[in-house]
Structures are given as structure tokens and as C-alpha cells.
Design an enzyme around this catalytic site. Structure first.
Site, PDB file in Angstrom:
ATOM      1  CE  LYS A   1      -3.743   1.985   2.852  1.00 21.02           C
ATOM      2  NZ  LYS A   1      -4.553   1.747   4.084  1.00 21.02           N
TER       3      LYS A   1
ATOM      4  CB  SER B   1      -7.789   3.645   3.368  1.00 24.53           C
ATOM      5  OG  SER B   1      -6.870   3.058   4.284  1.00 24.53           O
TER       6      SER B   1
ATOM      7  CB  SER C   1      -8.122   0.725   6.311  1.00 28.85           C
ATOM      8  OG  SER C   1      -8.788   1.949   6.465  1.00 28.85           O
TER       9      SER C   1
END
Length: 550
Positions: A164, A244, A268
Site C-alpha cells: 500500500k 482505505s 481499512s
């Protein structure tokens, strides 16, 4: 002498073959008019799917192709098709077995993933916008793994992993999706060092909800200024990606890497994992280091593994653990646990699971509770306790107001002079169209919180007590091993309690939208979670590859 001639002839033949093999060239990406697509989504039933843009306004996708081009120059569509059965949807142990037998190499494995990324991300009708950056040295690193396998002790050895884009990796920028940090080169995060120590290969970075979903009030999950709008492979522009860690979920669902790293503050990892029919584990905060990761809340933040299967999840988690002197929360936490080795001993027989009565009307949840019971578990329904979430947003605001400047001070490049939240808010306002097309209501709201050190300590303690009581009232009364949830529906409770969770695919809605069953247990019971998750996964096996990404 004959042997020397033979080897020379063999080398010459190989060299000629390479010269004669047509080079693979990547067609340039040409930005296109997306107004029709946006108009089609303007009436979507979900506000979060009413996109204002899909393609990034500040990034050029051709930069990705520059970093991939030379790495797949002699890797063709024929090669891709020939290797697909060995790689597509396969687990890490299966892939390692193919390599051990000589049917595959780490080089070809890495090239296969890079080729697949180009194959779909360079198609305006199928791209998912889930990749932000590519490691330009990934194939070279794989070649080294092929030449010297002396360090091949961990199953992650030679496996391509995506990060990420709030996790530092020195090979490419760490942007958190923001215009401000779009060129920020930062030294490796602690967990990245751990991956590389185990022999893993960092393939690249994934898109995310900007600032880990702490920028705007009504923006879509998976949007960032740098990456544009992440899309869900099970329904492009139809289903939410979750956030996210949107790009990590979408990319693994589409088989763009063996595994990915996500981060979670409250949902997330669980949200994008369940939304993309993959396995996501939100560890106990403190099991894994956060050093070198763009923060939201030092109270709640944790990285975690996102994979297609539970065994891959266990393998990646095992590689990430380790005490880090720069993150005091990890001191005394379990390290070097071989989570994957005893998964097969996991069973639901004799397990006591708590079934949330408020979820029982969900047909897929109810159906899977019944399956779990047939596998030997005892299901006890409970009425969820109503707890006081008041102050949760204040906690996030107060933490980020402190934690983000610390990160910037330590890791931001010298040319990035900005350090405070207030300065970032002002910076974004200078070009709101490109930097913050959905506004920055949530991020700017950080400035409204002003807690003293003592008030923050008290707030953390109160919310922790509330979160623990939500689970423990039922778990203690009914002697439960786990609480059973759906997707990220209890992510906030688990975050406040600091209880780990694993979500595993449990089915699809009538329209094809993925749904995950989420097991929640007490702190540092990740091994227990992985075993029960594996038992459930092996008994159900509902994950299927997205139709358009076969």
C-alpha cells in the site's frame, strides 16, 4: 574439450533465440474522455460511487510502463499463457513447488505478474487503477533469487509482494496518494526490511484512499490524487472497492501479485478484503511495526496481510513480525512465529462462536453460521451491547495532528518543507481541482480538535474500555472463542478493543458483490484466527476469480 564446444554452442543457440524472439513493446497509455462513464455513475444508488474523476490528473500511467518495459522485453503473450496454470490463483506453497520442480523460476513469476498488470491496466475497458508505482528492479532481484537460493528458508522467498502506498519503500516514492508527497523518496519501513530479509520481492505500490481515508467527507473509497479512482474487479464502477487499502484488495483479487500489504485504523484491511473476495487479517496493534508507515493514529494503526488464501496470509504475517525499537508497541510481542505450519490442524469442531443477533437477517451470514455449526462449532446468539463511540473521531484527529508531523520530520524529503496539518490544508487549497477535487473536510477537521496530553490519554482509555466491553460481555458470559461478523461491520469495535480479526470470503450477493465472514478474537490470538479461518476456507472454498480477469 567437446564439453566446452557443446556449452559454447548451447550458449550461442540461446543467444540467437533471444535475438530472434520478438521484443514485447508496451503501447503508450492515452488519457481518454471519461465524461460518459462519469455521467453513467451519476445516479448510482451509493453516493460513494458517484465519481468526479477516474483517471489521475497528476500522474502519467506511462511512467509505470517505463518501469516495466525493459523487465518484460523478452516475455511474450505466449509465455504468459503457458505459465498461467502454474500461477493464476495458486497459493505460495504451490508456486514454490512448481519452482522446486523446475517448471517455473522466480524471474518468470515476476515477469508474469508485470505482464498481467500491463495486460489489464493498459486496457481502458478493464483497468482498475490499483497500481501506483512499480519497482524497476523487481526482475533483477528475482534473477538473483534464481542464481542463489541459499537463503531460501522462508516460503516468502522470491515471492512478489505489493505495498500500500503509505508504506515506505526506498525504490519508489511513498505518497499516501497525496499531491504533496507524490515524489517523496523515503527509506524502507521496518516491515519492508522484514519482507526482504525473508527473500520477498517488492513488486510495487498500490493505490489507496488518500491519507488512509482521512481526507474528505464524502469521497469514494479508493480515490487518491496520485492514483485516481481504484475500481473493483468484481464490478468496475458497480461495486465499492472498500477502503482505505483499496488498491491492495483490488490488485490481489485480480492476481497482480502473490500478496499485498494493507494498513488498518478502523476497517481499512477488512473492508477492501471482503469487498474483493480475498483474505485480510487485521492484527493486534503492536504485533507489527508501524515505523516507516504514513500514520493516521498511533493508537489504532497496524499493517496487515491481504492475500487470496489463508495459508498465504499466514506466510506473509510470519515474515512481518519482529520487535522494533522505533515502535515501542512491538516490544514483547510474538516474533518469528511460523503461523502457516500448523494450519491444517485448525478445526471448527468444539469451537464456540458468538452470532450477532442484529446480523442474523442477512441470508448469507445465516447460511454460513449454519455451515459452521455443521463443521462442529457451537453458535450462540447474543444481543450486541450498545457502546459509546463518542470521541472516536476526536481520537483520530488528535493522533494524526501529532503523528503525521513526526513522520514528515523523519521521512519527508528536504524539498518538502511542510510539516503541520495546517500547512497541508493551506497547500491543498492552492489548487483544489487537482489536489482535492472532493474537498478536504475530514482532514481540515483535524484542526478543530485540541486535546491536552492528559485528555488524550483519558480518551484512549475510555474508548479501549468501551471496545473491550462490547466483546467481553458476550465472550465471557457465553465462553466464546470468537465473535462472528460480516465484512468490516464491527471494525470500529475491534479497533477500540484492539482485538484482531480475519475476514474470509463467504459468498456473493445476488448481483455478484462479494461478502466476507469475519472472525474476531482476543489480543495476540492471530494463530488461533488463522487456524479457524483456514478450516472455514477449506470447507467452503467460495472464492472465485473475477469474470473479466480470468
Amino acid at each position: 574439450m567437446k564439453n566446452i564446444y557443446f556449452l559454447c554452442a548451447l550458449f550461442f543457440a540461446f543467444a540467437c533465440q533471444q535475438e530472434q524472439k520478438p521484443e514485447t513493446t508496451i503501447q503508450p497509455w492515452v488519457a481518454y474522455d471519461e465524461s460518459k462513464e462519469l455521467a453513467e455513475n451519476a445516479d448510482h444508488e451509493s453516493d460513494k460511487m458517484r465519481f468526479r474523476l477516474i483517471q489521475s490528473r497528476i500522474s502519467d500511467k506511462n511512467k509505470l510502463w517505463e518501469d516495466i518495459g525493459d523487465q518484460i522485453k523478452f516475455f511474450s503473450e505466449e509465455d504468459y499463457q503457458a505459465l498461467s496454470s502454474l500461477i493464476l490463483e495458486q497459493s505460495i506453497p504451490t508456486i514454490q513447488n512448481h519452482i522446486e520442480k523446475g517448471d517455473l523460476t522466480y524471474e518468470k513469476l515476476t515477469q508474469w505478474y508485470l505482464y498481467r498488470i500491463v495486460k489489464y491496466e493498459n486496457d481502458s475497458g478493464k483497468y482498475l487503477n490499483n497500481i501506483i508505482a512499480i519497482n524497476p528492479n523487481a526482475v533483477k532481484e528475482a534473477q538473483k533469487k534464481d542464481k542463489d537460493r541459499s537463503g531460501q528458508e522462508h516460503p516468502l522467498y522470491g515471492m512478489p509482494v505489493l505495498l500500500k502506498d503509505n508504506v515506505n519503500f526506498g525504490g519508489v516514492p511513498t505518497s499516501a496518494g497525496t499531491h504533496l508527497l507524490r515524489n517523496n523518496m523515503a527509506e524502507d519501513a521496518f516491515i519492508v526490511d522484514r519482507i526482504q530479509e525473508k527473500g520477498g520481492i517488492i513488486l510495487g505500490k498500490t493505490n489507496l484512499s488518500e491519507w488512509a481515508n482521512y481526507l474528505c467527507l464524502d469521497c469514494p473509497n479508493g480515490y487518491s490524487a496520485v492514483g485516481g479512482q481504484t475500481l473493483n474487479p468484481y464490478g468496475r464502477k458497480v461495486f465499492d472497492t472498500g477502503g482505505s487499502s483499496s488498491g491492495s484488495g483490488s490488485s490481489i483479487a485480480a492476481n497482480y501479485a502473490v500478496a499485498a500489504i494493507g494498513t488498518e485504523t478502523s476497517g481499512s484491511i477488512l473492508s477492501p478484503s471482503s469487498s474483493n473476495a480475498i483474505v485480510g487479517l487485521k492484527p493486534t496493534t503492536g504485533l507489527l511495526s508501524r515505523d516507516g508507515i504514513v500514520p493516521l493514529s498511533s493508537t489504532l494503526d497496524t499493517p496487515g496481510p491481504m492475500t487470496k488464501s489463508v495459508i498465504d496470509n499466514a506466510i506473509l504475517l510470519s515474515a512481518l513480525t519482529g520487535e522494533d525499537q522505533n515502535d515501542s508497541a512491538t516490544l514483547g510481542s510474538p516474533t518469528d512465529v511460523t503461523y502457516w505450519e500448523d494450519l491444517a490442524s485448525g478445526s471448527l469442531a468444539g469451537v464456540r462462536v458468538g452470532v450477532n443477533k442484529s446480523f442474523i437477517d442477512d441470508s448469507i451470514y445465516r447460511e454460513n453460521v449454519d455451515k459452521i455449526v455443521t463443521l462442529g462449532a457451537t453458535a450462540i446468539e447474543f444481543d450486541p451491547k450498545q457502546i459509546d463511540f463518542d470521541g472516536f473521531g476526536e481520537l483520530l484527529n488528535a493522533d494524526m495532528k501529532i503523528d503525521l508531523p513526526k513522520y514528515l520530520e523523519k521521512y519527508a524529503n528536504e524539498e518538502i518543507a511542510i510539516r503541520s496539518v495546517a500547512e497541508i490544508v493551506n497547500y491543498n487549497q492552492t489548487d483544489s481541482l487537482d489536489k482535492i477535487p472532493y474537498g478536504q473536510g475530514r482532514f481540515a477537521g483535524i484542526l478543530d480538535t485540541d486535546l491536552s496530553k492528559e485528555e488524550l490519554i483519558q480518551l484512549r482509555a475510555r474508548l479501549r474500555k468501551e471496545g473491550v466491553s462490547f466483546f467481553e460481555e458476550a465472550m465471557s458470559e457465553h465462553e466464546l472463542d470468537f465473535v462472528l461478523s460480516i465484512n468490516n461491520w464491527n471494525a470500529g469495535h475491534a479497533a477500540m478493543a484492539n482485538y484482531p480479526c480475519i475476514t474470509v470470503p463467504m459468498g456473493y450477493r445476488a448481483d455478484g458483490q462479494p461478502v466476507g465472514v469475519t472472525f474476531i478474537s482476543r489480543p495476540f490470538e492471530e494463530e488461533k484466527l488463522l487456524r479457524v479461518g483456514y478450516a472455514f476456507e477449506q470447507a467452503t472454498k467460495v472464492r472465485r476469480l473475477p469474470q473479466d480477469y480470468q
